[in-house]
Every structure is written in C-alpha cells, then in structure tokens.
Design a protein around this motif. Structure first.
Motif, PDB file in Angstrom:
ATOM      1  N   SER A   1       8.382  -4.863  -3.771  1.00  0.00           N
ATOM      2  CA  SER A   1       9.503  -3.970  -4.059  1.00  0.00           C
ATOM      3  C   SER A   1      10.496  -4.608  -5.017  1.00  0.00           C
ATOM      4  CB  SER A   1      10.211  -3.588  -2.751  1.00  0.00           C
ATOM      5  OG  SER A   1       9.337  -2.891  -1.890  1.00  0.00           O
TER       6      SER A   1
ATOM      7  N   TYR B   1      13.252  -1.124  -1.307  1.00  0.00           N
ATOM      8  CA  TYR B   1      13.007  -0.208  -2.413  1.00  0.00           C
ATOM      9  C   TYR B   1      13.646   1.161  -2.184  1.00  0.00           C
ATOM     10  CZ  TYR B   1      10.936   1.859  -6.518  1.00  0.00           C
ATOM     11  OH  TYR B   1      10.783   2.467  -7.731  1.00  0.00           O
ATOM     12  N   TYR B   2      14.060   1.469  -0.939  1.00  0.00           N
ATOM     13  CA  TYR B   2      14.772   2.732  -0.733  1.00  0.00           C
ATOM     14  C   TYR B   2      16.042   2.778  -1.576  1.00  0.00           C
ATOM     15  CZ  TYR B   2      18.713   1.108   2.179  1.00  0.00           C
ATOM     16  OH  TYR B   2      19.873   0.513   2.626  1.00  0.00           O
TER      17      TYR B   2
ATOM     18  N   THR C   1      16.465   1.205  -4.674  1.00  0.00           N
ATOM     19  CA  THR C   1      16.045   1.481  -6.044  1.00  0.00           C
ATOM     20  C   THR C   1      15.583   2.929  -6.183  1.00  0.00           C
ATOM     21  OG1 THR C   1      15.413  -0.844  -6.317  1.00  0.00           O
ATOM     22  CG2 THR C   1      14.504   0.734  -7.890  1.00  0.00           C
ATOM     23  N   ALA C   2      14.888   3.447  -5.177  1.00  0.00           N
ATOM     24  CA  ALA C   2      14.450   4.844  -5.205  1.00  0.00           C
ATOM     25  C   ALA C   2      15.636   5.802  -5.236  1.00  0.00           C
ATOM     26  CB  ALA C   2      13.570   5.149  -3.994  1.00  0.00           C
TER      27      ALA C   2
ATOM     28  N   ALA D   1      17.034  10.474  -1.571  1.00  0.00           N
ATOM     29  CA  ALA D   1      15.620  10.173  -1.793  1.00  0.00           C
ATOM     30  C   ALA D   1      14.993   9.784  -0.468  1.00  0.00           C
ATOM     31  CB  ALA D   1      15.448   9.059  -2.817  1.00  0.00           C
TER      32      ALA D   1
ATOM     33  N   TRP E   1      12.145   7.256   1.033  1.00  0.00           N
ATOM     34  CA  TRP E   1      11.235   6.111   0.892  1.00  0.00           C
ATOM     35  C   TRP E   1      10.203   6.206   1.999  1.00  0.00           C
ATOM     36  CZ3 TRP E   1      10.041   2.281   4.387  1.00  0.00           C
ATOM     37  CH2 TRP E   1       9.557   1.065   3.914  1.00  0.00           C
TER      38      TRP E   1
ATOM     39  N   GLN F   1      11.112  13.444  -5.026  1.00  0.00           N
ATOM     40  CA  GLN F   1      11.958  12.368  -4.548  1.00  0.00           C
ATOM     41  C   GLN F   1      11.467  11.761  -3.233  1.00  0.00           C
ATOM     42  OE1 GLN F   1      14.560  10.765  -6.086  1.00  0.00           O
ATOM     43  NE2 GLN F   1      13.760  11.921  -7.820  1.00  0.00           N
TER      44      GLN F   1
ATOM     45  N   ILE G   1       9.135   8.851  -2.308  1.00  0.00           N
ATOM     46  CA  ILE G   1       8.648   7.753  -3.144  1.00  0.00           C
ATOM     47  C   ILE G   1       8.096   6.634  -2.270  1.00  0.00           C
ATOM     48  CG2 ILE G   1       9.338   6.007  -4.834  1.00  0.00           C
ATOM     49  CD1 ILE G   1      11.585   7.992  -5.684  1.00  0.00           C
TER      50      ILE G   1
ATOM     51  N   PRO H   1       7.034   2.691  -2.142  1.00  0.00           N
ATOM     52  CA  PRO H   1       7.271   1.476  -2.929  1.00  0.00           C
ATOM     53  C   PRO H   1       5.995   0.909  -3.521  1.00  0.00           C
ATOM     54  CG  PRO H   1       7.319   0.975  -0.596  1.00  0.00           C
ATOM     55  CD  PRO H   1       7.248   2.475  -0.704  1.00  0.00           C
TER      56      PRO H   1
ATOM     57  N   TYR I   1       2.913   2.879  -7.894  1.00  0.00           N
ATOM     58  CA  TYR I   1       3.678   2.686  -9.129  1.00  0.00           C
ATOM     59  C   TYR I   1       2.762   2.981 -10.310  1.00  0.00           C
ATOM     60  CZ  TYR I   1       6.741   0.177 -12.460  1.00  0.00           C
ATOM     61  OH  TYR I   1       7.566  -0.179 -13.509  1.00  0.00           O
TER      62      TYR I   1
END
Length: 409
Positions: A22, A306-307, A309-310, A338, A340, A369, A371, A373, A376
């Motif tokens: 992440s 990463y939640y 960044t998401a 969002a 995660w 939305q 997403i 992690p 990619y």
C-alpha cells in the motif's frame, strides 16, 4: 525492473505485507517510482510486483542485521535521500534504535526509541489518555496470573491483550491470538496463567468488552511533519475484520468518513508529546453511552493505510514533501467518501448490510469508489492476478466459516 526511486529519493520499506504494498503503491501513484522493500519472507502482496523491488533476508528485523541492510542500501544510493519505513512494530522499533547511526542520506521519520516505547506500550498510552481527557474502555492492568480473590470492576466478557505487542509474539503458547475475547472469569485466570508460563515479561490489559460488532470500530490515520504540525488526518469505519487467530484486528473493509471532533482530540494528545511521523488509532463506538473509546495507537501507518490514499489523501506525498523537500503542504484533514475492500462484492455487500450501509457501499461501487489496495492497473500480470484471486478466495472461505460458526453458536 524499473529504476528504483527517482533522482531525489528512494523509499526503503521493511516487511512484505499489504502495508508494504500500500505504501509502495502510494509512492508509485504520486511519483511514478519503484520502492525497495526488505522482509524475512517473500509474501503474496509483494510477489510478482513491478512497483516493489523486493529483497528477502531471513533476519531482516534483527538488531544485528537491519542497520547493516540500511547502511548498505544507503551506500548504493548515495546520491539519493533514502526514506526508511517500517510496516510492523518490530521493524519500527529496530529502525528507531538504529537511526542515530544511519548515514546522512537516510531519514527515518520515527520518534527516538525511549519515546516510541513509552507510546507503543498500551499501559503508558492509557495514562496519557487520562491526562488528555481521552476516553478508553474500563481496564485492569496485571503483571501475572490473577489472584483467586480478585474482583474486577466490570463483568465478562473480557478483552485481553498485551501491553507490549513486540514481546507478545516472542513468547508463543497454545491457542495464542492477537487479542483474546474471554467469556468467563475462570477462563480468564487460565489464559493469564498460560501467558505468563510462556515467559511473556510485560503487563497485560484486561478490558471491558464493547459490543456492536466490527462496524462499531473506527480507524484514524494522522501524519505530523518534522515540526509537529498535523498535515494529514483521515478516519474510517471498519465494516469487517478478519476472524482468525492471527488475523483478528486486521480490517478487510474500511469506509472512509469524517470524524473531526475525534480527530482533533487525538491529534492534541499526540502534539502534547511532540509526536512526529505517522500514527494510526484504533477506536470503538460504545452505543451504551454514545461515546468513542480509544483502544490503542500504532506508531506507524496501519496495515489498511491505503484507505487514506483511496480517499484522495496520498500518504506518500505528505511524507516525501516533508522529509525530502522540506515543504509544509496544506493540511488535508478529511478525505472523500471511498470504500477500501479486500473482499469480493458479494461478501462486501453482506458486511455492509449488517452495518446498515448496503446502499452506501453499492453507490460507491457504482461510482468506482470501491477500491482494493492490491488491484492496481499499473501493476498487472498473470501471476500476480492469480495470487490475488487465491488470496480473495481464502478471505471469502474464512468469512463463510465464521458466519457458519455464528449461526451454530
């Protein structure tokens, strides 16, 4: 393999789990760079990845080896700033111990070891909470097996967890879990006897159990720059955790949501101790008194980071702009909505329905939305896709088994 880092800096990340991937993904999204990573084993999240230059070492987290690995890497990248990050408590602790002797081109954004140990110890952390007026669950601290005549001030079930999470896993015993939920007083006494018979040297925390299931849990990630200024804050509601012996406490679904009052209160607690770097709080909402109660703080970014960044707040950007370029970016204290998720859509919707949030999650899915992690677009290949499929299948199987156990209980 693409060039690791860029002309100015290169991340060196210790461990090999979803946390590592992440963080590396955040760096790749923001700067288009490949991160280096070192861990004890080659695990799935970093295997077959084109955005992580992974280098296994069986003693990567040892006091004798980690400093040498950092020095060797820094020498090989002498023209770049090396950002050293840990994605596990033991890695962070070893980095903090060794950082005074790191080469000049290395930056390790962690507290000094004495300060870090005090804050990472749950017993000390709860004392800080009391001083700052931060509410936490009713607790009892013990340093050995319970006396037969001791009466706790709260009833079962009890949550039992170590004050020292690093020492905890160094003293295994049969049935050991990351956190124990104990239903009866006699079971509590037996558990503590087993813990201390295994040689665990520190205190244990016995807490009242706060109901509400996984959806009552919240996470809060914050970043304090080199001057102690809060630059990043993002909260999320956990919809589901793993329910396995070692996985409990690991989120599988986080729905970002604002909690400004809670964020401000916890930021003030850390600023009072001169905090620097990332911190990740675990919090639970107590429906009995409609109050958020803090469970613990991690002196690093959490596994599910990463939640953030998401939600539109790239954690790598805030870190690099601070420690490499010396820029104080405008604070980002709320992210966009969002979801995660590590789960397939069927399981995700079941978890969301349990929390009364099925429509919200479906709307986020329709808006693109939801997403993962791990998924990619810039890091796709057949072997990696196969591993993600197997990992998702395992999580689904564990979830279905847990649901069957609940139905049979």
């Amino acid at each position: 393999m693409a060039q690791t880092g860029n002309a100015d800096f290169v991340p060196l990340i210790f461990a090999s789990d979803i946390n590592v991937y992440s963080v590396a993904r955040a760096f790749h999204e923001q700067y288009g760079i490949v991160s280096a990573a070192i861990g004890k084993v080659v695990s799935g999240p970093v295997r077959y990845s084109s955005i992580v230059d992974y280098r296994p070492h069986p003693q990567a987290d040892s006091a004798a080896v980690l400093p040498r690995l950092v020095r060797d890497f820094a020498a090989a990248h002498s023209e770049q700033r090396v950002i050293v990050l840990g994605c596990g408590d033991n890695y962070v602790r070893q980095i903090s111990i060794a950082k005074p002797d790191f080469p000049e081109n290395v930056v390790a954004p962690y507290l000094d070891i004495d300060e870090l140990d005090r804050l990472a110890n749950k017993e000390h952390f709860y004392r800080l909470c009391e001083q700052a007026g931060v509410v936490y669950p009713r607790s009892f601290i013990c340093s050995g097996p319970l006396d037969d005549h001791l009466q706790l001030e709260f009833d079962a079930p009890y949550v039992v967890k170590p004050a020292n999470s690093v020492s905890w896993w160094q003293h295994p015993f049969k049935g050991q879990r990351k956190v124990h939920l104990v239903q009866m007083p006699d079971d509590l006494k037996a558990l503590l006897s087993a813990i201390y018979a295994a040689g665990y040297p520190d205190t244990m925390i016995i807490q009242e159990y706060i109901g509400g299931g996984d959806a009552a849990l919240r996470v809060l990630t914050q970043y304090f720059d080199q001057n102690g200024v809060l630059r990043l804050s993002c909260a999320g509601q956990v919809l589901l955790e793993e329910h396995t012996a070692h996985g409990i406490g690991n989120s599988t679904v986080i729905l970002s949501e604002p909690h400004p009052a809670l964020a401000q209160q916890l930021a003030a607690l850390l600023q009072n101790v001169g905090y620097r770097g990332f911190a990740a709080f675990d919090v639970k909402f107590d429906h009995r008194d409609q109050c958020f109660k803090v469970l613990e703080v991690n002196t690093r970014q959490g596994r599910g980071n990463y939640y953030v960044t998401a939600a539109g707040i790239n954690i790598a950007r805030h870190l690099a702009e601070d420690v490499v370029y010396g820029k104080g970016l405008d604070p980002e204290l709320e992210g966009r909505r969002a979801c995660w998720s590590l789960l397939p859509h069927r399981v995700l919707l079941e978890a969301a329905a349990t929390a009364g949030l099925k429509d919200d999650v479906q709307a986020l899915k329709d808006a693109g939305q939801v997403i993962s992690p791990l998924v990619y677009a810039a890091d796709k290949n057949l072997m990696r896709s196969f591993w993600i499929w197997k990992y998702t299948k395992r999580l689904t199987r564990n979830y279905d088994e847990w649901q069957r156990e609940l139905a049979d209980a």
